[in-house]
Scaffold this active site. Structure first.
Site, PDB file in Angstrom:
ATOM      1  CG  ASP A 193      -1.855   1.136   1.334  1.00 33.36           C
ATOM      2  OD1 ASP A 193      -1.400   2.285   1.200  1.00 33.36           O
ATOM      3  OD2 ASP A 193      -3.048   0.906   1.581  1.00 33.36           O
ATOM      4  CG  HIS A 252       0.195   0.900   4.605  1.00 36.44           C
ATOM      5  ND1 HIS A 252      -0.455  -0.282   4.882  1.00 36.44           N
ATOM      6  CD2 HIS A 252      -0.767   1.857   4.688  1.00 36.44           C
ATOM      7  CE1 HIS A 252      -1.737  -0.062   5.101  1.00 36.44           C
ATOM      8  NE2 HIS A 252      -1.942   1.236   4.981  1.00 36.44           N
ATOM      9  CG  ASP A 260      -7.121   0.885   1.152  1.00 38.41           C
ATOM     10  OD1 ASP A 260      -8.108   1.480   1.619  1.00 38.41           O
ATOM     11  OD2 ASP A 260      -6.331   0.227   1.849  1.00 38.41           O
TER      12      ASP A 260
END
Length: 412
Positions: A255, A258, A322
């Site tokens: 991600d 992250h 996301d």
């Protein structure tokens, strides 16, 4: 001559066939996260959002029932070109009237309505265990908890999700990516860094001891650098998750929110592709930290897409979105983010990668730089509009979204 035909000629001069590019893009699947539509709340508990995640804003019209979320998702995908999948979290389980099933007991029955929804639209489904927003998240710990009751509860949840993922793949005929991410960590400096990670490893080993069809289910593991309330230490660090993926032969998931602020996922893609048959991405837009802003057609999104395309890896990378924004129209946010990913992929496909690699290998960096700069002002927008036309999707999505807001969202 149309604007597209003019653009086609200009790209042809660089050795790029725009018709071939458009055909290729139409076959690229983007997995779209369901949680933009309801601020990551789900339907299985009344718990507030937790686990280091925060959704900000109170724009009216949030979906609060499965029916509303499905209707909103339908509206969103009707304004998105290309192939799509629906990405679900376990907290979106749909209970029968009078039924309540906790996360360590859920199974295919609680997701049958989602399977029906996906099959009617010719889509596959991806899945995520939900290790947050639940009373059994104790002291910000789940799979790494020293409390055996807590750890066992979440191990069972992980096993159930593996079963549900295979059910999705079997029913839809499309492989399911099931992503294991946990927010476990500590607010302050821990006395023991290895112990929690050893328990996390043990828990994942137990979850993956359940047999599953590896042709139908791709297990991924997602790392995170920190979260709200876990600022000093995250159990599932990048090093842990990447090492575990290699150890177990599963798929690493990155991600791009992250990591540390100076790290970029685009730079990591080529390295992982050398050692893994497939990799997975959650594409988001961090602003100073993992704030999950709506994806834009920005530098890093373009660079991520460029790396995938340049290494001929469109069939090796699972691409998913996301993010969640409750400060703007949620359906517009869905569409803007997904279109941005598709624009980035188109932009990458329109580049003469073989030519640029050859220039690099010849150390002709002057010509390479000039070509890279010239590409920035090529008529990309005309090719994008042609893509929308071929997909039967209008360029203007704000007008129908605001009409939907007036007629549907404002009545909630």
């Amino acid at each position: 001559m149309s604007r597209y035909e003019e653009a086609k000629k200009m790209y042809a001069a660089l050795g790029v066939d725009t018709d071939e590019v458009l055909n290729k893009l139409q076959d690229v699947t983007v997995s779209i996260h369901c949680w933009q539509g309801d601020d990551v709340i789900g339907f299985d508990t009344d718990e507030e959002l937790s686990g280091g995640i925060q959704t900000t804003g109170n724009y009216p019209g949030k979906a609060t029932t499965p029916e509303q979320l499905m209707a909103d998702f339908d509206k969103a995908i009707s304004l998105m070109p290309g192939k799509k999948k629906l990405n679900l979290h376990a907290c979106y389980a749909i209970m029968a009237p009078g039924e309540w099933v906790d996360r360590d007991k859920i199974g295919p029955a609680q997701f049958a309505p989602w399977v029906k929804f996906a099959k009617e639209r010719g889509m596959g489904l991806d899945f995520n265990p939900t290790f947050f927003s639940h009373p059994m998240v104790k002291n910000n710990l789940t799979l790494s908890s020293p409390d055996e009751e807590v750890r066992r509860f979440w191990v069972e949840h992980g096993k159930r999700c593996l079963e549900i993922a295979e059910y999705f793949a079997t029913e839809t005929g499309v492989p399911c990516v099931v992503n294991y991410w946990t927010p476990d960590g500590y607010k302050d400096i821990p006395a023991d860094r290895m112990g929690p990670r050893a328990r996390f490893k043990q828990s994942m080993d137990e979850i993956l001891s359940v047999p599953y069809d590896k042709d139908k289910v791709y297990v991924t593991m997602e790392s995170k650098v920190f979260g709200i309330g876990m600022e000093s230490y995250t159990v599932g660090s990048a090093e842990f998750c990447l090492s575990y993926a290699g150890y177990k032969g599963i798929t690493p998931l990155m991600d791009n929110g992250h990591y540390h602020p100076t790290e970029v996922v685009s730079d990591k893609i080529a390295s992982l592709l050398l050692f893994h048959d497939k990799i997975a991405l959650h594409i988001t837009r961090p602003v100073r930290w993992d704030s999950d802003h709506v994806v834009l057609f920005d530098d890093e999104t373009r660079e991520i897409a460029k790396e995938i395309v340049a290494h001929d890896a469109l069939d090796r990378v699972f691409i998913a979105t996301d993010y969640f924004d409750a400060s703007i129209n949620r359906i517009s946010a869905w569409i803007t983010g997904v279109r941005s990913v598709q624009k980035a992929l188109l932009n990458a496909l329109l580049q003469p990668h073989a030519v640029m690699k050859a220039l690099q290998n010849e150390h002709n960096t002057t010509k390479l730089m000039v070509l890279q700069e010239e590409l920035k002002t090529m008529p990309f927008g005309d090719v994008w509009n042609e893509y929308l036309t071929r997909c039967g999707v209008a360029a203007d999505y704000l007008t129908p979204v605001l009409e939907y807001e007036k007629n549907v969202l404002s009545t909630r």
